[in-house]
Design a protein around this motif. Structure first.
Motif, PDB file in Angstrom:
ATOM      1  N   PHE A 186      80.194 100.931  26.630  1.00  0.00           N
ATOM      2  CA  PHE A 186      80.872 101.005  25.125  1.00  0.00           C
ATOM      3  C   PHE A 186      80.651 101.264  23.736  1.00  0.00           C
ATOM      4  N   ARG A 187      80.872 102.576  22.554  1.00  0.00           N
ATOM      5  CA  ARG A 187      80.240 102.950  21.661  1.00  0.00           C
ATOM      6  C   ARG A 187      81.288 103.123  20.790  1.00  0.00           C
ATOM      7  N   PHE A 188      81.551 101.701  20.016  1.00  0.00           N
ATOM      8  CA  PHE A 188      83.220 101.422  19.215  1.00  0.00           C
ATOM      9  C   PHE A 188      82.734 102.073  17.378  1.00  0.00           C
ATOM     10  N   LEU A 189      83.787 102.651  17.832  1.00  0.00           N
ATOM     11  CA  LEU A 189      83.573 104.356  16.744  1.00  0.00           C
ATOM     12  C   LEU A 189      84.058 104.248  15.232  1.00  0.00           C
ATOM     13  N   GLU A 190      85.478 102.756  15.408  1.00  0.00           N
ATOM     14  CA  GLU A 190      86.167 102.775  14.200  1.00  0.00           C
ATOM     15  C   GLU A 190      87.266 101.296  14.254  1.00  0.00           C
ATOM     16  N   VAL A 191      87.485 101.044  13.455  1.00  0.00           N
ATOM     17  CA  VAL A 191      88.229  99.881  13.616  1.00  0.00           C
ATOM     18  C   VAL A 191      89.586 100.550  12.644  1.00  0.00           C
ATOM     19  N   ASN A 192      90.911 100.555  12.518  1.00  0.00           N
ATOM     20  CA  ASN A 192      91.985 100.203  12.169  1.00  0.00           C
ATOM     21  C   ASN A 192      92.517  99.618  11.910  1.00  0.00           C
TER      22      ASN A 192
END
Length: 418
Positions: free
Chosen positions: A301-307
């Motif tokens: 799992f590659r985490f791209l961003e958190v809103n």
């Protein structure tokens, strides 16, 4: 549907800023769970919120500014009974920044369920987010930062990018970019070579952009490799909500690229645990929405961003059985612990005509799964039985418009989703 018992809660009001589908989805959740009629402050009464029976819209008019919005929120706050608490919510990065920056003034009249400015600065910047993930041993794409703070100075030039092309480029902090206007503006850029990247840097510099842009390695795979995680972390430090979904198709218009248009809720224990660990590490409070991509090369799992908000497509959580309103109300209005929920029910969420969606789902097994779920019912945030004929007509028109948009911007599925 909401039962009378479900609405037996201390009275409160809900005031929101914005006019998109995510604002309506929140209004719907609060109405179904607590019978609340939301007050929504916006520039215009756009389709997602217009003519609704569950929203009282305060339309400020074309050309109004955030200062006008602040004055209107303060006016509403002053006229309200202070015996009844009012939640103030929004669902866009720029509005979150606005509320956090004006917390001192607004908190006289409103309960504000957002993180503080320092943490917002850390998490909303995709470069800082990548650094935090590295610290917590959470996988992210390889990320390079381009800083434009000195771009107006004579002789400025962009730093070299040591990544193989193609790459993906986007603003590090969306709130610094949302209000900009220039030819060719997109939410996310697919960059094929150095010449394209140089051209983008030139456009940003000429437009007066002074923030940071991130350039990331392109993780292979189309939209179906994307995942969404929605969470709520309460003031006691407990993550009381976790819901994840597999994206089926994202929107592809330039300014909405990357927003999921269809998803299947599915439990992703490993990814949800990583999201939970990050939120608890930083002392997060409120809703958060993570964009994650599965790397087909190794399954990570590659985490791209958190809103720092619940997310435009939050209705997938409510439709799967965890009404999002109960988590923030239990925490901020009732001031009580809420029993943690990890959503496992599988549903199809979509704002698209089913035939259009199935065109873009090319994997036979996944297409069969989407077809079977569609026969059980499709969760669309705007398809609400309580609304009238004009609303139903708008939803039909919006679905048909999706056909036009995909024909224009993404006529055929690709291996990269670009």
């Amino acid at each position: 549907m909401t039962t009378p018992a479900a609405r037996a809660t201390p009275p409160f009001d809900l005031v929101m800023i914005g006019a998109d589908i995510g604002v309506y989805a929140l209004a719907r959740a609060f109405h179904e769970r607590y019978g609340v009629i939301s007050t929504v402050v916006s520039r215009l009464a756009t389709g997602p919120i217009a003519n609704s029976k569950i929203i009282e819209n305060v339309a400020l008019g074309e050309g109004t500014t955030l200062d006008d919005t602040l004055r209107e929120l303060l006016r509403i706050g002053q006229q309200r009974s202070q015996d009844v608490p009012a939640l103030l919510m929004c669902n866009a990065d720029g509005f979150v920044r606005f509320v956090v920056d004006h917390r001192e003034e607004l908190s006289q009249y409103y309960v504000i369920p957002f993180i503080d400015a320092t943490l917002l600065d850390q998490l909303s910047d995709k470069g800082h987010f990548a650094e935090l993930c590295a610290k917590l041993d959470i996988d992210t794409p390889t990320t390079v930062i381009q800083d434009f703070s000195g771009a107006a100075a004579p002789g400025w030039s962009a730093s070299p990018i040591d990544l193989p092309f193609p790459v993906v480029a986007k603003a590090a902090a969306s709130s610094e970019y949302e209000g900009m206007s220039f030819e060719g503006k997109k939410k996310i850029y697919f960059i094929s070579d150095q010449a394209e990247l140089d051209a983008l840097w030139a456009r940003l510099s000429a437009a007066g952009f002074a923030g940071r842009f991130v350039v990331q390695e392109l993780i292979p795979g189309d939209d179906t490799w994307m995942r969404s995680i929605t969470a709520y972390c309460d003031r006691r430090g407990e993550v009381t909500l976790l819901c994840s979904a597999q994206v089926l198709l994202e929107e592809h218009t330039p300014l909405a690229l990357g927003n999921p248009a269809a998803m299947i809720t599915t439990a992703l224990p490993e990814a949800m645990e990583q999201a939970k660990r990050l939120l608890q590490e930083v002392g997060y409070v409120g809703f958060a929405n993570f964009d994650v991509k599965v790397d087909p090369r190794d399954g990570t799992f590659r985490f791209l961003e958190v809103n720092p908000r619940i997310g435009r497509n939050n209705y997938y959580v409510t439709a799967a059985g965890a009404n999002v309103a109960q988590f923030v109300v239990g925490d901020f209005i009732e001031d009580r612990p809420v029993e943690p929920v990890v959503v496992e029910r599988e549903i199809l969420y979509s704002i698209l005509p089913q035939r259009l969606l199935l065109k873009y789902v090319t994997d036979p097994a996944l297409k069969a799964r989407v077809t079977a779920l569609g026969k059980r019912g499709i969760a669309h945030p705007l398809e609400n039985r309580i609304e009238g004929v004009r609303r139903r007509a708008y939803v039909v028109a919006a679905k048909l418009n999706q056909i036009k948009k995909f024909r224009t911007y993404y006529p055929e599925p690709t291996e990269t989703g670009f």
